[in-house]
Design an enzyme around this catalytic site. Structure first.
Site, short mmCIF file in Angstrom:
data_model
loop_
_atom_site.label_atom_id
_atom_site.label_comp_id
_atom_site.label_asym_id
_atom_site.label_seq_id
_atom_site.Cartn_x
_atom_site.Cartn_y
_atom_site.Cartn_z
N VAL A 174 0.84 -1.20 0.00
CA VAL A 174 0.00 0.00 0.00
C VAL A 174 0.88 1.25 0.00
O VAL A 174 0.69 2.18 -0.80
CB VAL A 174 -0.95 0.00 1.24
CG1 VAL A 174 -1.58 1.38 1.45
CG2 VAL A 174 -2.03 -1.07 1.07
N VAL A 175 1.87 1.26 0.90
CA VAL A 175 2.73 2.45 1.03
C VAL A 175 3.52 2.69 -0.27
O VAL A 175 3.56 3.81 -0.80
CB VAL A 175 3.68 2.31 2.24
CG1 VAL A 175 4.72 3.42 2.26
CG2 VAL A 175 2.87 2.31 3.54
N ILE A 220 -7.09 -15.73 8.75
CA ILE A 220 -6.68 -17.10 8.46
C ILE A 220 -7.86 -18.04 8.26
O ILE A 220 -7.72 -19.11 7.69
CB ILE A 220 -5.72 -17.67 9.55
CG1 ILE A 220 -6.45 -17.83 10.88
CG2 ILE A 220 -4.47 -16.82 9.67
CD1 ILE A 220 -5.69 -18.75 11.85
N ASP A 221 -9.05 -17.64 8.74
CA ASP A 221 -10.22 -18.54 8.67
C ASP A 221 -10.71 -18.81 7.25
O ASP A 221 -11.41 -19.79 7.01
CB ASP A 221 -11.39 -17.94 9.46
CG ASP A 221 -11.15 -17.98 10.96
OD1 ASP A 221 -10.15 -18.59 11.38
OD2 ASP A 221 -11.96 -17.40 11.70
N GLY A 247 -10.94 -21.62 13.58
CA GLY A 247 -12.12 -21.53 12.71
C GLY A 247 -13.36 -21.43 13.57
O GLY A 247 -13.99 -22.42 13.89
N ALA A 306 -5.79 -36.98 7.22
CA ALA A 306 -6.50 -37.37 8.45
C ALA A 306 -7.60 -38.39 8.17
O ALA A 306 -8.12 -38.48 7.06
CB ALA A 306 -7.09 -36.13 9.11
N ARG A 347 -8.88 -52.17 10.69
CA ARG A 347 -8.29 -52.31 9.35
C ARG A 347 -6.77 -52.28 9.38
O ARG A 347 -6.11 -52.37 8.34
CB ARG A 347 -8.83 -51.21 8.42
CG ARG A 347 -10.24 -51.54 7.90
CD ARG A 347 -10.73 -50.53 6.86
NE ARG A 347 -11.06 -49.24 7.46
CZ ARG A 347 -10.41 -48.12 7.21
NH1 ARG A 347 -9.41 -48.10 6.38
NH2 ARG A 347 -10.77 -46.99 7.81
N HIS A 401 -2.89 -20.36 18.80
CA HIS A 401 -2.38 -19.18 18.10
C HIS A 401 -1.08 -19.40 17.35
O HIS A 401 -0.61 -18.49 16.67
CB HIS A 401 -2.26 -18.01 19.07
CG HIS A 401 -3.60 -17.48 19.49
ND1 HIS A 401 -4.38 -18.12 20.40
CD2 HIS A 401 -4.30 -16.40 19.07
CE1 HIS A 401 -5.51 -17.44 20.56
NE2 HIS A 401 -5.49 -16.40 19.76
O1 F6P Z 1 -8.54 -14.82 13.00
C1 F6P Z 1 -9.70 -15.58 13.21
C2 F6P Z 1 -9.54 -16.37 14.44
O2 F6P Z 1 -8.32 -16.99 14.29
C3 F6P Z 1 -10.60 -17.41 14.79
O3 F6P Z 1 -10.47 -18.62 14.13
C4 F6P Z 1 -10.46 -17.51 16.28
O4 F6P Z 1 -11.62 -17.95 16.91
C5 F6P Z 1 -10.16 -16.12 16.67
O5 F6P Z 1 -9.49 -15.53 15.56
C6 F6P Z 1 -9.40 -15.96 17.94
O6 F6P Z 1 -8.88 -14.67 18.00
P1 F6P Z 1 -8.43 -13.94 19.32
O7 F6P Z 1 -7.74 -14.92 20.18
O8 F6P Z 1 -7.55 -12.85 18.82
O9 F6P Z 1 -9.68 -13.41 19.95
#
Ligand code: F6P
Ligand code: ADP
Length: 325
Positions: free
Chosen positions: A26-27, A129-130, A173, A189, A214, A255
């Protein structure tokens, strides 16, 4: 309409790898057109308190590869109110800011829509990221988070195989199972549990028992945090059943999925989106988000991407089922 001379950029909501690459783009795109860019610290909170400073090419040097966001991010309830938004307008006027680029998730884009509604020219850039934002195939940060998840699944499978264990792995998520579903398919998985597709605990247990019989040496169940039951409850349920075969272990990735330097894909996506956001803003567009559609980028109305939800392709669920044998 006179061409803008000064715009601002912010990162908002949950951070995502690649946000710094977007700020840099952007910058640099704006400066190449002799437009000043103010960086607003801590998202809408910083907008309300006037916490912003001029960013030049030097301030954004060396940040392309860094995770997190140099502008930091925050959540702020005052900005959701009419009074808060009027205060924000006042701050923008005080600093002579004529347009904004808002980088963030769907909540942040709702904030951007509010600013647009008040007459502030705004272009949004999807970063979360979701991968739950409607109107874009991918948001900034998704690819990096997915690679982090795959790295963890691969490691956990190594130890699972050594001990003949099943790992329950929780990924992020809140309302969306994209990361869990893709993590499950690409991490090989046996089971995937996501908010969009309920799997009763009994079905999970039966699937694991079947994998054991199995002859599998390990089993992996990937679960989205937004699923209808808690992963700890699932662990308790499975541990009580005596027919599952595998010993159960649980790992919550948490995180770790939000940190780390962006992948090549995220660097490119963030760079292209940041440049388009500036070009479109300077061309007079507002109230739109930069959406990635196929190999192209197109403006998507903020009205649309904040009122609809990005859906997971059903074909991926079928794929996960078919490949988990
Ligand atoms: O960025 C989305 C997300 O990662 C979700 O999947 C998650 O529930 C949430 O952020 C948690 O964010 P924070 O811990 O910053 O509240
Ligand atoms: P994300 O952008 O990652 O989805 P949030 O949903 O927490 O994160 O939203 C980030 C911030 O955007 C909120 O803390 C708030 O300041 C602002 N915001 C969210 N929804 C609205 C809204 N309806 N109107 C104005 N601002 C909003």
């Amino acid at each position: 309409m006179a061409r803008m001379k000064r715009i601002a950029v912010m990162t908002s909501g949950g951070d995502a790898p690649g946000m710094n690459a977007a700020i840099r783009a952007v910058v640099r795109a704006a400066m190449s057109q002799n437009v000043d860019v103010y960086g607003i610290r801590q998202a809408y909170a910083g907008l309300l308190s006037g916490d912003m400073e001029l960013l030049t090419n030097r301030e954004v040097s060396g940040i392309l590869q860094r995770g997190g966001t140099i502008l930091q991010t925050a959540r702020n309830d005052e900005f959701k109110t009419v009074q808060g938004q009027r205060k924000a307008l006042r701050r923008l006027n005080e600093h002579g800011i004529e347009g904004m680029v808002v980088i963030g998730g769907d909540g942040s884009l709702r904030g951007a829509k509010a600013l647009h509604g008040l007459g502030v020219p705004v272009v949004g850039v999807p970063a979360s990221i979701d991968n739950d934002i409607y109107g874009t195939d991918m948001a900034i940060g998704v690819d990096t988070a997915l690679n982090t998840i795959l790295d963890s699944i691969d490691r956990l499978r190594d130890t699972a195989t050594s001990h003949n264990r099943c790992f329950l792995i929780e990924v992020m998520g809140r309302n969306c199972g994209y990361l869990a579903l893709m993590g499950a398919i690409l991490g090989g998985a046996e089971i995937v549990i996501i908010p969009e597709h309920e799997v009763p605990m009994e079905t999970v247990a039966n699937g694991l028992a079947d994998a054991y019989v199995r002859g599998k040496a390990h089993a992996i169940a990937v679960m989205a945090e937004g699923a209808s039951y808690k992963i700890t409850d699932l662990q308790e349920y499975l541990s009580k059943r005596n027919d599952v075969g595998f010993e159960i272990r649980l790992t919550i990735l948490g995180h770790t999925q939000r940190g780390g330097g962006p992948t090549a894909f995220d660097r490119l996506l963030a760079t292209r989106m940041g440049v388009d956001a500036v070009n479109w803003l300077l061309d007079g567009q507002s109230g739109v988000m930069v959406g990635r559609q196929g190999r192209d980028q197109a403006p998507v109305a903020l009205e649309e991407c904040t009122t609809r939800t990005r859906e997971i392709g059903k074909e991926y669920l079928d794929l996960a089922r078919m490949l988990s044998r």
